[in-house]
Design a protein around this motif. Sequence first.
Motif, short mmCIF file in Angstrom:
data_model
loop_
_atom_site.label_atom_id
_atom_site.label_comp_id
_atom_site.label_asym_id
_atom_site.label_seq_id
_atom_site.Cartn_x
_atom_site.Cartn_y
_atom_site.Cartn_z
N LYS A 97 0.87 -1.58 0.05
CA LYS A 97 0.10 -0.18 -0.10
C LYS A 97 0.49 1.27 0.29
CE LYS A 97 -4.03 -1.51 2.25
NZ LYS A 97 -4.99 -1.43 2.81
N SER A 127 -1.78 6.43 1.69
CA SER A 127 -3.22 5.97 1.87
C SER A 127 -3.29 5.41 3.19
CB SER A 127 -3.35 4.19 1.28
OG SER A 127 -2.75 4.93 0.27
N ASN A 133 -6.36 6.96 5.02
CA ASN A 133 -7.63 6.30 5.19
C ASN A 133 -7.82 5.37 3.88
OD1 ASN A 133 -10.76 6.23 3.28
ND2 ASN A 133 -10.65 8.11 2.25
N GLU A 147 -10.13 3.20 3.46
CA GLU A 147 -10.62 2.60 2.19
C GLU A 147 -10.41 2.79 0.64
OE1 GLU A 147 -14.25 0.90 3.14
OE2 GLU A 147 -13.47 0.44 4.79
N GLN A 148 -9.18 3.96 0.42
CA GLN A 148 -9.47 4.15 -1.12
C GLN A 148 -7.74 4.68 -0.69
OE1 GLN A 148 -11.36 7.85 -1.53
NE2 GLN A 148 -12.83 7.14 -0.86
N CYS A 149 -7.53 2.90 -1.21
CA CYS A 149 -5.34 3.05 -1.38
C CYS A 149 -5.49 2.35 -2.58
CB CYS A 149 -4.92 2.05 -0.23
SG CYS A 149 -5.12 2.43 1.42
N VAL A 150 -4.35 2.62 -2.91
CA VAL A 150 -3.65 2.06 -4.02
C VAL A 150 -2.48 1.19 -3.80
CG1 VAL A 150 -2.22 2.85 -5.84
CG2 VAL A 150 -3.32 4.38 -5.42
N GLU A 151 -2.37 0.22 -4.20
CA GLU A 151 -1.32 -0.59 -4.16
C GLU A 151 -0.06 -0.86 -5.04
OE1 GLU A 151 -3.14 -3.18 -0.74
OE2 GLU A 151 -3.42 -4.35 -2.88
N ASP A 196 -6.43 -0.70 -7.30
CA ASP A 196 -7.58 -0.33 -5.88
C ASP A 196 -6.64 -1.11 -4.64
OD1 ASP A 196 -9.28 -0.51 -4.29
OD2 ASP A 196 -10.33 1.81 -6.13
N SER A 197 -6.90 -1.02 -3.70
CA SER A 197 -6.83 -1.93 -2.32
C SER A 197 -7.47 -2.68 -2.22
CB SER A 197 -6.54 -0.62 -1.18
OG SER A 197 -7.76 -0.82 -0.99
N LYS A 198 -8.57 -2.59 -3.54
CA LYS A 198 -9.37 -3.34 -2.85
C LYS A 198 -9.11 -5.12 -3.73
CE LYS A 198 -13.31 0.21 -3.05
NZ LYS A 198 -12.05 0.89 -2.87
N ASN A 249 -9.06 -3.76 -12.75
CA ASN A 249 -8.21 -2.73 -12.02
C ASN A 249 -6.29 -2.75 -11.79
OD1 ASN A 249 -11.05 -1.75 -11.64
ND2 ASN A 249 -11.04 -2.61 -9.56
#
Length: 57
Positions: A5, A9, A12, A14-18, A30-32, A37
């Motif tokens: 990550k 981030s 927040n 919930e809204q991360c970039v990996e 996207d971290s999800k 994506n």
Amino acid sequence: MQFRKSSYSVGNPEQCVEVAFARDGVRVRDSKGSALNLLEVGPDAWAAFVRSSRSSA
């Protein structure tokens, strides 16, 4: 491939970039964790992105 990550981030989760580094380039997602994506860029493009990000910070 192990994704990490962004240190930006923290506030927040919930809204991360990996990001994951590979021999042939960099994968950004996207971290999800959705494989749909996933952005793949070459090492030169990643280096240019990092330089640009640092100069505009």
